[in-house]
Design a protein around this motif. Structure first.
Motif, PDB file in Angstrom:
ATOM      1  N   LEU A 209       0.839  -1.192   0.000  1.00 56.49           N
ATOM      2  CA  LEU A 209       0.000   0.000   0.000  1.00 56.49           C
ATOM      3  C   LEU A 209       0.874   1.243   0.000  1.00 56.49           C
ATOM      4  N   PRO A 210       0.319   2.384  -0.454  1.00 52.49           N
ATOM      5  CA  PRO A 210       1.116   3.617  -0.461  1.00 52.49           C
ATOM      6  C   PRO A 210       1.481   4.049   0.953  1.00 52.49           C
ATOM      7  N   THR A 211       2.606   4.717   1.028  1.00 50.88           N
ATOM      8  CA  THR A 211       3.028   5.341   2.283  1.00 50.88           C
ATOM      9  C   THR A 211       2.725   6.832   2.168  1.00 50.88           C
ATOM     10  N   VAL A 212       1.904   7.344   3.055  1.00 46.35           N
ATOM     11  CA  VAL A 212       1.511   8.753   3.024  1.00 46.35           C
ATOM     12  C   VAL A 212       2.091   9.434   4.251  1.00 46.35           C
ATOM     13  N   ARG A 213       2.750  10.564   3.997  1.00 49.87           N
ATOM     14  CA  ARG A 213       3.413  11.285   5.087  1.00 49.87           C
ATOM     15  C   ARG A 213       2.956  12.738   5.060  1.00 49.87           C
ATOM     16  N   VAL A 214       2.592  13.258   6.212  1.00 49.56           N
ATOM     17  CA  VAL A 214       2.250  14.670   6.365  1.00 49.56           C
ATOM     18  C   VAL A 214       3.346  15.333   7.176  1.00 49.56           C
ATOM     19  N   PHE A 215       3.799  16.502   6.738  1.00 43.98           N
ATOM     20  CA  PHE A 215       4.879  17.187   7.437  1.00 43.98           C
ATOM     21  C   PHE A 215       4.576  18.674   7.524  1.00 43.98           C
ATOM     22  N   GLY A 216       5.229  19.325   8.437  1.00 45.51           N
ATOM     23  CA  GLY A 216       5.055  20.766   8.586  1.00 45.51           C
ATOM     24  C   GLY A 216       6.000  21.309   9.635  1.00 45.51           C
ATOM     25  N   GLU A 217       6.188  22.631   9.591  1.00 45.14           N
ATOM     26  CA  GLU A 217       7.025  23.276  10.593  1.00 45.14           C
ATOM     27  C   GLU A 217       6.673  24.758  10.639  1.00 45.14           C
ATOM     28  N   ALA A 218       6.981  25.391  11.745  1.00 45.56           N
ATOM     29  CA  ALA A 218       6.780  26.835  11.914  1.00 45.56           C
ATOM     30  C   ALA A 218       7.891  27.359  12.806  1.00 45.56           C
ATOM     31  N   GLY A 219       8.418  28.554  12.462  1.00 42.89           N
ATOM     32  CA  GLY A 219       9.494  29.101  13.258  1.00 42.89           C
ATOM     33  C   GLY A 219      10.025  30.386  12.636  1.00 42.89           C
ATOM     34  N   TYR A 220      11.310  30.628  12.850  1.00 43.04           N
ATOM     35  CA  TYR A 220      11.940  31.854  12.339  1.00 43.04           C
ATOM     36  C   TYR A 220      13.155  31.473  11.507  1.00 43.04           C
ATOM     37  N   GLN A 221      13.450  32.337  10.516  1.00 48.54           N
ATOM     38  CA  GLN A 221      14.535  32.050   9.596  1.00 48.54           C
ATOM     39  C   GLN A 221      15.305  33.345   9.304  1.00 48.54           C
ATOM     40  N   ARG A 222      16.612  33.251   9.223  1.00 47.75           N
ATOM     41  CA  ARG A 222      17.448  34.410   8.899  1.00 47.75           C
ATOM     42  C   ARG A 222      18.469  33.966   7.857  1.00 47.75           C
ATOM     43  N   ILE A 223      18.440  34.566   6.683  1.00 49.89           N
ATOM     44  CA  ILE A 223      19.294  34.175   5.571  1.00 49.89           C
ATOM     45  C   ILE A 223      20.103  35.372   5.095  1.00 49.89           C
ATOM     46  N   ASP A 224      21.403  35.165   4.860  1.00 47.29           N
ATOM     47  CA  ASP A 224      22.309  36.190   4.318  1.00 47.29           C
ATOM     48  C   ASP A 224      22.692  35.748   2.901  1.00 47.29           C
TER      49      ASP A 224
ATOM     50  N   GLU B  99      15.495  42.684   2.290  1.00 47.51           N
ATOM     51  CA  GLU B  99      15.108  41.340   2.752  1.00 47.51           C
ATOM     52  C   GLU B  99      16.300  40.537   3.284  1.00 47.51           C
ATOM     53  N   ASN B 100      17.496  40.949   2.835  1.00 48.39           N
ATOM     54  CA  ASN B 100      18.663  40.141   3.183  1.00 48.39           C
ATOM     55  C   ASN B 100      19.025  40.270   4.666  1.00 48.39           C
ATOM     56  N   ASP B 101      19.451  39.161   5.233  1.00 49.78           N
ATOM     57  CA  ASP B 101      19.942  39.110   6.616  1.00 49.78           C
ATOM     58  C   ASP B 101      18.934  39.697   7.596  1.00 49.78           C
ATOM     59  N   ASP B 102      17.669  39.270   7.378  1.00 51.70           N
ATOM     60  CA  ASP B 102      16.593  39.775   8.238  1.00 51.70           C
ATOM     61  C   ASP B 102      15.848  38.561   8.815  1.00 51.70           C
ATOM     62  N   THR B 103      15.497  38.628  10.056  1.00 54.79           N
ATOM     63  CA  THR B 103      14.775  37.513  10.708  1.00 54.79           C
ATOM     64  C   THR B 103      13.281  37.642  10.433  1.00 54.79           C
ATOM     65  N   ILE B 104      12.709  36.595   9.839  1.00 54.10           N
ATOM     66  CA  ILE B 104      11.269  36.596   9.539  1.00 54.10           C
ATOM     67  C   ILE B 104      10.678  35.263  10.008  1.00 54.10           C
TER      68      ILE B 104
END
Length: 460
Positions: free
Chosen positions: A65-80, A89-94
């Protein structure tokens, strides 16, 4: 008639009355065996093990039978990342979020799943054969303890009659001592023999209590009287017995299931040498992912392909798997030889028991005649008291052995049935009453999905 003789006759009448009153509570050997097979906790433990193996086989339905997976996440991200993000937008926490689902359906896996089902189906069959073999052993144990109780009950009767006979002789001796025809030492001698006979009865009664305790442990209830000794029908020859024993043996069938299981497991291990193909699909929804604001939805569907072309140690792996199968084949041969020997021993015990029983029957008839003749000669003053007591001792010993020989022949006949794996069925307990039908591997080889439709009834 002396008071002692009157007491002996009264004891015999009371014993007969008790036997008649207990007839309604009789317990045939078949009832005892069936009760043991349906209530003994060791059998129920084996049944639970068998059912657990079947349920574990049912788990493999999920492999198809198929394998079904549900995923998710919530949090903060900071990218340079100046090359891909604007200065604002750069190097900003959102804050960022993601939720999605993915599905995977295996289309081809080198026959891993099929062989996994075959191996586990063989394992279930093996657990069934192991349970049925255990039920044969339990039936034989219940039969043995039943016959042992009957034997000791009979020996108690023999010991009591021996006491009564010695008291009868004692009454005669006392009359002769009072008449001056025998010395007083003979009265002391018969008193000593009566005491010895009483001690023998006490030993037999203790052994009967021990046999009753064992009976209660195996059968699950105390024996009820009267119980009778019966003998089962056996094959006409030793060769026929051995052939049937090997053909029917649950032990051999269990060993064969281990061979089959090893072969299927070998194919499971080798399945990674073939390509693996799976259908994959998924969807995800992102918020403020990768450093930039906004929402994004990804959808995908396609085939996944993987083929492990080389891996070190494969030759050693194949050789190890072949040796495992060779070990299982050798263990099957051991089981065949064990069953062959067990059947031969069962036959030898039965034949030897018949010969001993016939010899003791003739000897007992002779001893009884000698006792009667010596009794008459003793009253006629042609034989001494010691002569009479010695032939009485010989008769008692022969009768004791005859009772044990009768029990041994009866048990040997049931042991012959157990060697053929037909003892439980002889007492009306069919294999289907104890276990599932041992055809899981055959059904799986036709189509793996067939075994997933098995209904497993709960234990009562």
């Amino acid at each position: 008639m002396t008071a002692t003789r009157q007491w002996c006759k009264a004891l015999a009448l009371v014993s007969s009355a008790l036997a008649i009153s207990q007839h309604a509570a009789a317990e045939p050997i078949g009832d005892a065996v069936r009760h043991a097979l349906t209530t003994n906790p060791s059998i129920r433990a084996s049944q639970s093990e068998m059912r657990a193996s079947a349920y574990e086989l049912m788990e493999l339905r999920g492999e198809y039978l198929p394998t079904v997976r549900v995923f998710g996440e919530a949090g903060y991200q900071r990218i340079d990342d100046l090359e891909n993000l604007s200065p604002d937008e750069n190097d900003d926490t959102i804050d960022t979020q993601q939720i999605g689902a993915s599905a995977r359906l295996v289309l081809f896996d080198g026959f891993r799943r099929a062989n996994l089902v075959y191996a586990n189906a063989a394992r279930v069959d093996g657990s069934i054969f192991r349970l049925l073999d255990a039920s044969e052993t339990m039936a034989l144990n219940a039969t043995e303890t039943y016959i042992d109780v009957v034997r000791h009950q009979t020996l108690v009767g023999v010991a009591r009659r021996n006491i009564a006979r010695h008291r009868e002789i004692g009454a005669q001796v006392r009359d002769l001592v009072q008449g001056g025809r025998l010395p007083f030492s003979d009265e002391l001698t018969i008193d000593d023999r009566i005491t010895s006979a009483q001690l023998a009865l006490q030993d037999v009664e203790r052994a009967l209590r021990d046999a009753t305790v064992r009976y209660e442990r195996i059968v699950g209830r105390r024996p009820s009287a009267p119980m009778s000794l019966q003998r089962a029908s056996v094959p006409g020859s030793e060769q026929a017995l051995k052939q049937t024993a090997v053909r029917n043996s649950y032990r051999v069938k269990f060993a064969q299931s281990q061979v089959n299981q090893s072969r299927h497991n070998q194919e499971v291990e080798l399945s990674d040498r073939l390509p693996q193909v799976a259908l994959r699909a998924g969807i995800s929804r992102d918020l403020n992912r990768s450093g930039g604001p906004g929402q994004r939805t990804d959808r995908s569907v396609g085939l996944g392909f993987e083929w492990k072309l080389y891996q070190g140690g494969r030759k050693a792996q194949k050789n190890a798997l072949a040796e495992r199968t060779g070990k299982a084949l050798s263990e099957r041969e051991v089981a065949v030889r064990d069953v062959h020997e067990m059947a031969g021993r069962a036959w030898n015990n039965y034949v030897s028991g018949l010969e001993r029983q016939a010899t003791l029957t003739r000897q007992l008839a002779i001893d009884r005649t000698i006792v009667d003749v010596y009794g008459e000669e003793f009253l006629a003053a042609k034989r001494s008291l010691l002569d009479l007591l010695e032939v009485e001792r010989a008769r008692f010993s022969t009768e004791f052995q005859k009772v044990s020989a009768d029990a041994s022949v009866a048990f040997s006949s049931y042991r012959v049935l157990a060697a053929q794996s037909t003892l439980a069925q002889h007492f009306g307990v069919k294999p289907s009453d104890m276990a599932l039908e041992p055809n899981f591997e055959d059904r799986a080889l036709v189509s793996p999905s067939r075994v997933f439709n098995t209904t497993i009834e709960p234990l009562q």
